[in-house]
Structure formats: structure tokens, C-alpha cells
Design an enzyme around this catalytic site. Sequence first.
Site, mmCIF file in Angstrom:
data_model
loop_
_atom_site.group_PDB
_atom_site.id
_atom_site.type_symbol
_atom_site.label_atom_id
_atom_site.label_comp_id
_atom_site.label_asym_id
_atom_site.label_seq_id
_atom_site.Cartn_x
_atom_site.Cartn_y
_atom_site.Cartn_z
ATOM 1 N N ALA A 110 -0.191 5.441 1.220
ATOM 2 C CA ALA A 110 -0.420 5.958 -0.150
ATOM 3 C C ALA A 110 0.852 6.049 -0.988
ATOM 4 O O ALA A 110 0.810 6.545 -2.109
ATOM 5 C CB ALA A 110 -1.156 7.295 -0.154
ATOM 6 N N ALA A 111 1.981 5.562 -0.463
ATOM 7 C CA ALA A 111 3.220 5.589 -1.264
ATOM 8 C C ALA A 111 3.026 4.783 -2.545
ATOM 9 O O ALA A 111 3.342 5.240 -3.645
ATOM 10 C CB ALA A 111 4.383 5.019 -0.454
ATOM 11 N N GLY A 112 2.491 3.584 -2.381
ATOM 12 C CA GLY A 112 2.268 2.722 -3.544
ATOM 13 C C GLY A 112 1.247 3.327 -4.500
ATOM 14 O O GLY A 112 1.421 3.290 -5.729
ATOM 15 N N ASP A 113 0.197 3.915 -3.937
ATOM 16 C CA ASP A 113 -0.859 4.512 -4.779
ATOM 17 C C ASP A 113 -0.279 5.657 -5.607
ATOM 18 O O ASP A 113 -0.540 5.769 -6.817
ATOM 19 C CB ASP A 113 -1.995 5.061 -3.904
ATOM 20 C CG ASP A 113 -2.582 3.999 -2.987
ATOM 21 O OD1 ASP A 113 -2.543 2.809 -3.362
ATOM 22 O OD2 ASP A 113 -3.066 4.356 -1.900
HETATM 23 P P1 ATP Z 1 1.447 1.696 0.830
HETATM 24 O O1 ATP Z 1 2.038 2.054 2.158
HETATM 25 O O2 ATP Z 1 0.652 2.775 0.198
HETATM 26 O O3 ATP Z 1 0.708 0.384 0.857
HETATM 27 P P2 ATP Z 1 3.148 0.217 -0.864
HETATM 28 O O4 ATP Z 1 3.602 -0.779 0.165
HETATM 29 O O5 ATP Z 1 2.134 -0.208 -1.862
HETATM 30 O O6 ATP Z 1 2.695 1.538 -0.138
HETATM 31 P P3 ATP Z 1 5.879 0.734 -1.268
HETATM 32 O O7 ATP Z 1 6.563 -0.376 -1.933
HETATM 33 O O8 ATP Z 1 6.025 0.861 0.210
HETATM 34 O O9 ATP Z 1 4.368 0.699 -1.699
HETATM 35 O O10 ATP Z 1 6.329 2.117 -1.885
HETATM 36 C C1 ATP Z 1 6.006 2.538 -3.185
HETATM 37 C C2 ATP Z 1 7.099 3.436 -3.683
HETATM 38 O O11 ATP Z 1 7.252 4.570 -2.797
HETATM 39 C C3 ATP Z 1 8.469 2.768 -3.697
HETATM 40 O O12 ATP Z 1 8.625 2.017 -4.895
HETATM 41 C C4 ATP Z 1 9.384 3.974 -3.593
HETATM 42 O O13 ATP Z 1 9.492 4.627 -4.837
HETATM 43 C C5 ATP Z 1 8.620 4.881 -2.644
HETATM 44 N N1 ATP Z 1 9.006 4.639 -1.238
HETATM 45 C C6 ATP Z 1 8.403 3.839 -0.351
HETATM 46 N N2 ATP Z 1 9.031 3.851 0.847
HETATM 47 C C7 ATP Z 1 10.085 4.689 0.701
HETATM 48 C C8 ATP Z 1 11.127 5.153 1.574
HETATM 49 N N3 ATP Z 1 11.212 4.740 2.846
HETATM 50 N N4 ATP Z 1 12.036 6.022 1.076
HETATM 51 C C9 ATP Z 1 11.966 6.464 -0.205
HETATM 52 N N5 ATP Z 1 11.002 6.072 -1.072
HETATM 53 C C10 ATP Z 1 10.066 5.200 -0.637
HETATM 54 O O1 RIB Z 2 -3.066 2.552 0.142
HETATM 55 C C1 RIB Z 2 -3.458 3.316 1.239
HETATM 56 C C2 RIB Z 2 -4.956 3.262 1.422
HETATM 57 O O2 RIB Z 2 -5.341 1.939 1.729
HETATM 58 C C3 RIB Z 2 -5.489 4.101 2.570
HETATM 59 O O3 RIB Z 2 -5.774 5.425 2.197
HETATM 60 C C4 RIB Z 2 -6.699 3.318 3.055
HETATM 61 O O4 RIB Z 2 -7.915 3.953 2.825
HETATM 62 C C5 RIB Z 2 -6.629 1.973 2.334
HETATM 63 O O5 RIB Z 2 -7.529 1.902 1.308
#
Ligand code: ATP
Ligand code: RIB
Length: 310
Positions: A252-255
Site C-alpha cells: 500500500a505504499a504506492g496507494d
Molecule cells: P506497493 O508496494 O503498494 O505496490 P508501489 O511499488 O506502488 O507500492 P513504491 O514505489 O514502492 O510504490 O513506493 C511508493 C512511495 O512510497 C515511494 O515513492 C516513496 O515515497 C515511499 N516508499 C516506498 N518504499 C520506501 C522505503 N523503503 N523507504 C522510504 N519510503 C518509501
Molecule cells: O497495493 C496493495 C494492494 O494490492 C493490496 O492491498 C492487495 O489487495 C492488492 O490489491
Amino acid sequence: MDKSRVRILVVGSINMDLVMSLERAPEAGETVLGDSYTYIPGGKGANQAVAAARLGAEVTFCGRVGDDANGEILLENLRKNGVDTAYITKDKDSQTGLAAIPVDATGQNRIIVFPGANGRVSKEDVDKALEQTYDAVMMQLEIPLETVYYTYKKAAEKGIPVILDAGPAMKVDLSRFEGISVISPNESEASAITGIKVQDEESALEAARYLARETKAGYVLIKLGSKGALLYEDGRHEIFPAFKVKAVDTTAAGDSFTAAMTLKMIEYGDIRKAMPYANAVGAICVSRMGAQPSLPTAEDVAEFMAQRGL
Ligand code: ATP
Ligand code: RIB
């Protein structure tokens, strides 16, 4: 209703996440033992909705759950977080979406999604939700693509800024997003959409240029995990570095990043000003376990930033 709050419509997915902590993920054909597991509300759409609501937005959700126990739990969870669920349909013919998420000792996840009711979010669902007025619409790619394209077309006709979080990774018809306000993939999503392997600033910039050319988006925003994010507009780009934190689980970091960026971009009228805030929200999210339990409130973010002199 407080007119000063930013009104966001999220059109997207709702999942129950089955999250298992383990030392390392299994290779093909291998069995490994997990340390613990738990059921956590997730789904890219619902995560964005809850993230925006906790940060202070007025959020309406358009989507579907199944007519089952998980659907009920997830609806209640959205309501508890202040999300308007009036446009969520309980689909009698399908199960609620489910994601299986092993998280290894480094905090890295792998996600398997069973879409269920999310796969039936329809144009009619979107039409109903768009009868209301919003300041922004956020979408992802975890519901039928035709519904995503339709949502963009209809929202754009009404002059509403649309933000596409381009996950999960898949090929899309970029011409259907012509003129979109923001398109924001992470590195693997950008690679899947553009065919350019995104692994550093140079390749991210190349992918951003490609996306800008194909969509004529106002902004291309590529999320770069622990490296932060690359913002591209009109031939210029800038890297906004991430905060240094210990990553426990990146789910959920990206979300949460996209939700925070959308809210602050509308609030400040300036996407650049929104970037440190969005990075702070992403950083807090990765330092906590799970999808929605890891999403910060506005107070959490204020404290995080104040501790860093911001
Ligand atoms: P998800 O795991 O939800 O799919 P994502 O891959 O879409 O995430 P990321 O690029 O991993 O998104 O991260 C989104 C934002 O979260 C980054 O732009 C940054 O601001 C923050 N972030 C992610 N990982 C880290 C980290 N290890 N340390 C600090 N900030 C982070
Ligand atoms: O981005 C993270 C989400 O991707 C999770 O909560 C999972 O449900 C999938 O949709």
C-alpha cells in the site's frame, strides 16, 4: 458537509488481504513455513480511499464486493474510516476480492489477487457515482479496463481532474487516457506499460517521456520505492527523494502515496508542493505492517514531518 474538504471519488477495487509473514518466499515447487498470518482490509482502490479519508479528504467509493462475510467486513471498515459507500454494489453473483500476500523478512511482498466482484465493476456503476460533484477522481487498474477507460472519459467530460495509479502492472491502451491529469505507475508498472526496463533515473525518465508522449498527461509521476519519485512535466523532470525509514512491509505504499499526492495537489493547487507530503505518507506506510492498518492520519504525517524539521 464541510465544503472546505477536498472531494475525491475513488473508482476501484476492494480486497481482503491474507497476509503471511515468512523468512523468505518459496521457489517454484518449494514449501516454506510461515511465522504468522492475518486478514487485513486491502485492495488498491480501498487503500487509496482510506488513505485519503484519514488525511482529511471527503471520499466516495465506487466499486463492488460479494454478498459474503468478507464483503460485509470490508464495507463496515470503509464506513468506519469515513468513506461514503453509497456507490458500492453488493454483487450477488461473485465473491469479494481476495489477495494472498507473503511478506518476507526484508519487508518485500508478492501479491496474488483473486478479483471476484472487482471484475464486475461496470460503466453503470460509474455513471451513478458521477452524478455527484468531485474535485478529483482516482482510479487504478484492478477493475475491468473498459470501466477504467470509461471512468476517465466521463470524468474528463465533466472537467474533473483524473489521477491514474497505473497498477497492477499490465499493458493498457494509452490513447484512452489522452489528456489525463496525472498518470502514476511504479517502476515495474512503468516497465510493463512502456516496454522500457525502469531501474534507475535515466530509464525512469525515458519511460516518463514515453508516457507523456502517448497520453499527453499533465504530469507523469513514477514511484521509485526507497528512491522517492520522479515527476515529469513538459520536458522537465525532478526527483523528489524518499525519507529514510526502516521498511517493514511495503504493501500500500504506492496507494497511500498517490492518495496523499492527489489530496495535496488539489489543496495546494501545486503538485510539486504535494511531493514531500506524499513521500512522508509512503515512508510511514512502509514502516508499518499491512495495507490499511499502515495508513497514517493527518496528525501522524504532521508529527513525522515536524520530527524532520519540515
Ligand atoms: P506497493 O508496494 O503498494 O505496490 P508501489 O511499488 O506502488 O507500492 P513504491 O514505489 O514502492 O510504490 O513506493 C511508493 C512511495 O512510497 C515511494 O515513492 C516513496 O515515497 C515511499 N516508499 C516506498 N518504499 C520506501 C522505503 N523503503 N523507504 C522510504 N519510503 C518509501
Ligand atoms: O497495493 C496493495 C494492494 O494490492 C493490496 O492491498 C492487495 O489487495 C492488492 O490489491
